[in-house]
Design a protein around this motif. Structure first.
Motif, PDB file in Angstrom:
ATOM      1  N   ILE A   3    -119.573   4.316-107.197  1.00 13.06           N
ATOM      2  CA  ILE A   3    -118.578   3.614-106.245  1.00 13.06           C
ATOM      3  C   ILE A   3    -118.487   3.848-105.022  1.00 13.06           C
ATOM      4  CG2 ILE A   3    -115.959   4.838-105.977  1.00 13.06           C
ATOM      5  CD1 ILE A   3    -115.931   6.720-108.186  1.00 13.06           C
ATOM      6  N   ALA A   4    -119.615   4.370-104.425  1.00 11.97           N
ATOM      7  CA  ALA A   4    -119.694   3.716-102.592  1.00 11.97           C
ATOM      8  C   ALA A   4    -120.837   2.908-102.731  1.00 11.97           C
ATOM      9  CB  ALA A   4    -121.141   5.315-102.480  1.00 11.97           C
ATOM     10  N   ALA A   5    -121.207   2.380-103.758  1.00 12.66           N
ATOM     11  CA  ALA A   5    -122.250   1.269-103.647  1.00 12.66           C
ATOM     12  C   ALA A   5    -121.275   0.000-103.889  1.00 12.66           C
ATOM     13  CB  ALA A   5    -123.189   0.389-105.072  1.00 12.66           C
ATOM     14  N   VAL A   6    -120.215   0.020-104.869  1.00 15.64           N
ATOM     15  CA  VAL A   6    -119.352  -0.625-104.484  1.00 15.64           C
ATOM     16  C   VAL A   6    -118.145  -0.570-103.067  1.00 15.64           C
ATOM     17  CG1 VAL A   6    -117.037  -1.139-105.975  1.00 15.64           C
ATOM     18  CG2 VAL A   6    -119.272  -1.068-107.164  1.00 15.64           C
ATOM     19  N   ALA A   7    -118.079   0.185-103.407  1.00 18.41           N
ATOM     20  CA  ALA A   7    -116.890   0.112-101.786  1.00 18.41           C
ATOM     21  C   ALA A   7    -117.651  -0.072-100.812  1.00 18.41           C
ATOM     22  CB  ALA A   7    -116.419   2.832-101.560  1.00 18.41           C
ATOM     23  N   LEU A  54    -111.548   1.215-101.577  1.00 19.92           N
ATOM     24  CA  LEU A  54    -110.954   0.870-103.134  1.00 19.92           C
ATOM     25  C   LEU A  54    -109.934   0.722-102.909  1.00 19.92           C
ATOM     26  CD1 LEU A  54    -113.201   3.844-105.292  1.00 19.92           C
ATOM     27  CD2 LEU A  54    -114.007   1.028-104.487  1.00 19.92           C
ATOM     28  N   THR A  55    -109.632  -0.568-103.778  1.00 25.16           N
ATOM     29  CA  THR A  55    -108.211  -0.721-103.863  1.00 25.16           C
ATOM     30  C   THR A  55    -107.324  -0.048-105.062  1.00 25.16           C
ATOM     31  OG1 THR A  55    -108.751  -2.993-105.722  1.00 25.16           O
ATOM     32  CG2 THR A  55    -109.036  -3.432-103.251  1.00 25.16           C
ATOM     33  N   GLU A  56    -106.521  -0.332-105.374  1.00 29.47           N
ATOM     34  CA  GLU A  56    -105.976   0.756-105.615  1.00 29.47           C
ATOM     35  C   GLU A  56    -106.336   0.791-107.386  1.00 29.47           C
ATOM     36  OE1 GLU A  56    -104.179   4.478-106.784  1.00 29.47           O
ATOM     37  OE2 GLU A  56    -104.139   3.362-104.800  1.00 29.47           O
ATOM     38  N   ASN A  57    -106.048  -0.512-107.676  1.00 30.16           N
ATOM     39  CA  ASN A  57    -106.845  -0.651-108.945  1.00 30.16           C
ATOM     40  C   ASN A  57    -108.068  -0.602-109.280  1.00 30.16           C
ATOM     41  OD1 ASN A  57    -104.724  -1.843-109.848  1.00 30.16           O
ATOM     42  ND2 ASN A  57    -105.811  -3.989-109.151  1.00 30.16           N
ATOM     43  N   GLN A  58    -108.992  -0.310-108.025  1.00 28.79           N
ATOM     44  CA  GLN A  58    -110.284  -0.211-108.913  1.00 28.79           C
ATOM     45  C   GLN A  58    -110.533   1.574-108.619  1.00 28.79           C
ATOM     46  OE1 GLN A  58    -111.914  -2.216-104.487  1.00 28.79           O
ATOM     47  NE2 GLN A  58    -113.798  -2.998-105.656  1.00 28.79           N
ATOM     48  N   VAL A  59    -109.378   1.825-107.746  1.00 26.46           N
ATOM     49  CA  VAL A  59    -109.338   3.423-108.086  1.00 26.46           C
ATOM     50  C   VAL A  59    -109.575   3.978-109.605  1.00 26.46           C
ATOM     51  CG1 VAL A  59    -108.507   5.403-107.714  1.00 26.46           C
ATOM     52  CG2 VAL A  59    -109.163   3.897-105.574  1.00 26.46           C
ATOM     53  N   GLU A  79    -110.016  10.542-103.028  1.00 30.73           N
ATOM     54  CA  GLU A  79    -110.102  11.716-101.779  1.00 30.73           C
ATOM     55  C   GLU A  79    -111.175  11.099-100.994  1.00 30.73           C
ATOM     56  OE1 GLU A  79    -111.315  16.111-100.746  1.00 30.73           O
ATOM     57  OE2 GLU A  79    -110.176  15.240-102.561  1.00 30.73           O
ATOM     58  N   ALA A  80    -112.539  10.568-101.908  1.00 34.00           N
ATOM     59  CA  ALA A  80    -113.710  10.239-101.899  1.00 34.00           C
ATOM     60  C   ALA A  80    -114.006   8.487-100.808  1.00 34.00           C
ATOM     61  CB  ALA A  80    -114.663  10.584-102.627  1.00 34.00           C
ATOM     62  N   PHE A  81    -112.934   7.738-101.298  1.00 35.85           N
ATOM     63  CA  PHE A  81    -113.109   6.543-100.633  1.00 35.85           C
ATOM     64  C   PHE A  81    -111.586   5.678-100.824  1.00 35.85           C
ATOM     65  CE2 PHE A  81    -116.455   7.127-103.896  1.00 35.85           C
ATOM     66  CZ  PHE A  81    -117.504   6.749-103.016  1.00 35.85           C
ATOM     67  N   PRO A  82    -110.237   6.572 -99.576  1.00 37.03           N
ATOM     68  CA  PRO A  82    -109.519   5.454 -99.284  1.00 37.03           C
ATOM     69  C   PRO A  82    -109.167   4.465-100.016  1.00 37.03           C
ATOM     70  CG  PRO A  82    -111.153   6.680 -97.433  1.00 37.03           C
ATOM     71  CD  PRO A  82    -111.622   6.521 -98.366  1.00 37.03           C
ATOM     72  N   PRO A  83    -107.584   4.682 -99.734  1.00 36.37           N
ATOM     73  CA  PRO A  83    -107.841   3.366-100.328  1.00 36.37           C
ATOM     74  C   PRO A  83    -107.905   2.657 -99.644  1.00 36.37           C
ATOM     75  CG  PRO A  83    -106.218   4.880-101.474  1.00 36.37           C
ATOM     76  CD  PRO A  83    -106.750   5.590-100.063  1.00 36.37           C
ATOM     77  N   ALA A  84    -107.604   1.094-100.194  1.00 37.74           N
ATOM     78  CA  ALA A  84    -108.519  -0.185 -98.923  1.00 37.74           C
ATOM     79  C   ALA A  84    -106.974  -0.564 -97.640  1.00 37.74           C
ATOM     80  CB  ALA A  84    -108.256  -1.347 -99.762  1.00 37.74           C
ATOM     81  N   PRO A  85    -106.750  -1.004 -96.912  1.00 39.65           N
ATOM     82  CA  PRO A  85    -105.445  -1.112 -95.722  1.00 39.65           C
ATOM     83  C   PRO A  85    -104.313  -1.741 -96.761  1.00 39.65           C
ATOM     84  CG  PRO A  85    -107.758  -2.259 -94.593  1.00 39.65           C
ATOM     85  CD  PRO A  85    -107.803  -1.785 -96.173  1.00 39.65           C
ATOM     86  N   GLY A  86    -103.156  -1.122 -96.152  1.00 38.62           N
ATOM     87  CA  GLY A  86    -101.668  -1.944 -96.948  1.00 38.62           C
ATOM     88  C   GLY A  86    -102.043  -3.077 -96.323  1.00 38.62           C
ATOM     89  N   SER A 120    -118.930  -2.556 -99.924  1.00 40.85           N
ATOM     90  CA  SER A 120    -118.646  -4.027 -98.933  1.00 40.85           C
ATOM     91  C   SER A 120    -117.100  -4.650 -98.870  1.00 40.85           C
ATOM     92  CB  SER A 120    -119.046  -5.219-100.424  1.00 40.85           C
ATOM     93  OG  SER A 120    -117.679  -4.943-101.480  1.00 40.85           O
ATOM     94  N   ASN A 121    -116.655  -2.899 -99.043  1.00 43.42           N
ATOM     95  CA  ASN A 121    -115.052  -2.776 -98.122  1.00 43.42           C
ATOM     96  C   ASN A 121    -115.005  -1.580 -97.126  1.00 43.42           C
ATOM     97  OD1 ASN A 121    -113.204  -3.900 -97.576  1.00 43.42           O
ATOM     98  ND2 ASN A 121    -111.888  -2.654 -99.323  1.00 43.42           N
ATOM     99  N   GLY A 122    -115.958  -1.707 -96.296  1.00 45.26           N
ATOM    100  CA  GLY A 122    -116.142  -0.883 -95.091  1.00 45.26           C
ATOM    101  C   GLY A 122    -115.708   0.809 -95.908  1.00 45.26           C
TER     102      GLY A 122
END
Length: 291
Positions: free
Chosen positions: A223-227, A234-239, A255-262, A229-231
């Motif tokens: 998941i870290a490798a995917v996240a 993750l998006t909610e769909n990715q979660v 908790e490990a990868f906070p959602p992307a900005p709204g 690229s977005n700082g």
């Protein structure tokens, strides 16, 4: 007229002693004292001498058993006649309805009493009251015609399908391919319960829900490798996707990868909106500051 009758006989047919212009010698009757003459078999309607062997008529013998037919039936789809039990046993043995004489495949196994053959067998028995047919078990009685068919054999009891952890083996084999370290998320439990028609409680017992307090190392690395690229977010769909793929609680992923900005944050260029200090607001002239 006498000449005519003398040459043609009383029936009007040519005399056996003069036919087609040729002389025919009448068949001489053998003398009565010739050994064996008149001792072979009894003629139809006559009783054989005591101790003589009775010859069963070949056309009344079953082509399968070669015994005098006790319950002759004809096969509806072929017309051939057999002993009822013999032809039914033959079909059971070969596993399909084929005519025993022609090997022709039949549309059905329907048989009917052959009344003509049955009457001939009875007449033969009446002519030979002391004769007991071979294969009749010492009896001279024919079976009742068109007896009801024997009941079908009892089916074998169903064999219980092998189970693993309370689940059918094939279901367990399928689900285990999606479980992570033997666990399923609640969404996956609900999904497989619906697909296989199994109680969700049975699935939870075989594959307990995820109780981990942190992400497994392999899941975290992926998941870290995917996240990245977005700082690191993750998006909610990715979660939801990664929670399903790795069989973990979505809260652990968030908790490990906070959602992307709204939306509000996205409008600010993907950065969080930070309120300015109050003193800067007072110094601003019309909401603007000089460089």
């Amino acid at each position: 007229l006498k000449a005519t009758l003398g040459s043609r006989g009383c029936s009007g047919r040519p005399s056996p002693t003069k036919r087609m212009g040729q002389s025919v010698r009448p068949i001489a009757r053998p003398p009565d004292d010739v050994e064996g003459v008149g001792q072979n078999t009894a003629s139809a309607g006559q009783q054989p001498a005591k101790g003589m062997q009775v010859e069963e008529p070949p056309h009344l013998l079953c082509p399968i058993t070669y015994a005098l037919m006790r319950d002759p039936v004809f096969v509806v789809d072929s017309g051939n006649t057999y002993e009822r039990d013999a032809v039914l046993d033959y079909w059971a043995r070969v596993g399909e309805t084929r005519d025993p004489r022609t090997n022709m495949r039949l549309a059905s196994g329907d048989v009917r009493t052959n009344w003509d053959v049955r009457r001939q067998v009875q007449a033969f028995l009446d002519q030979h009251p002391d004769f007991v047919p071979e294969g009749w078990g010492g009896s001279r009685e024919m079976f009742a015609p068109d007896r009801p068919p024997p009941p079908p054999p009892e089916p074998d009891p169903p064999v219980a399908a092998p189970e693993v952890d309370g689940l059918p083996a094939e279901v367990h084999e399928h689900v285990v391919a999606f479980a992570h370290d033997g666990h399923l998320t609640e969404d996956m439990v609900t999904h497989f319960a619906g697909v296989f028609g199994i109680e969700a409680a049975v699935l939870r017992e075989a594959f307990p829900p995820v109780q981990a307090l942190e992400l497994p190392a392999d899941a975290n690395a992926h998941i870290a490798a995917v996240a990245s690229s977005n700082g690191g977010r993750l998006t909610e769909n990715q979660v939801a996707h990664f929670a399903r793929v790795f069989g973990v609680d979505p809260a652990l992923v968030r908790e490990a990868f906070p959602p992307a900005p709204g939306p509000a944050e996205a409008a600010a260029g993907g950065q969080e909106v930070v309120e300015p200090p109050a003193n800067l607001v007072e110094l601003a002239n019309g909401g603007q500051l000089a460089d």
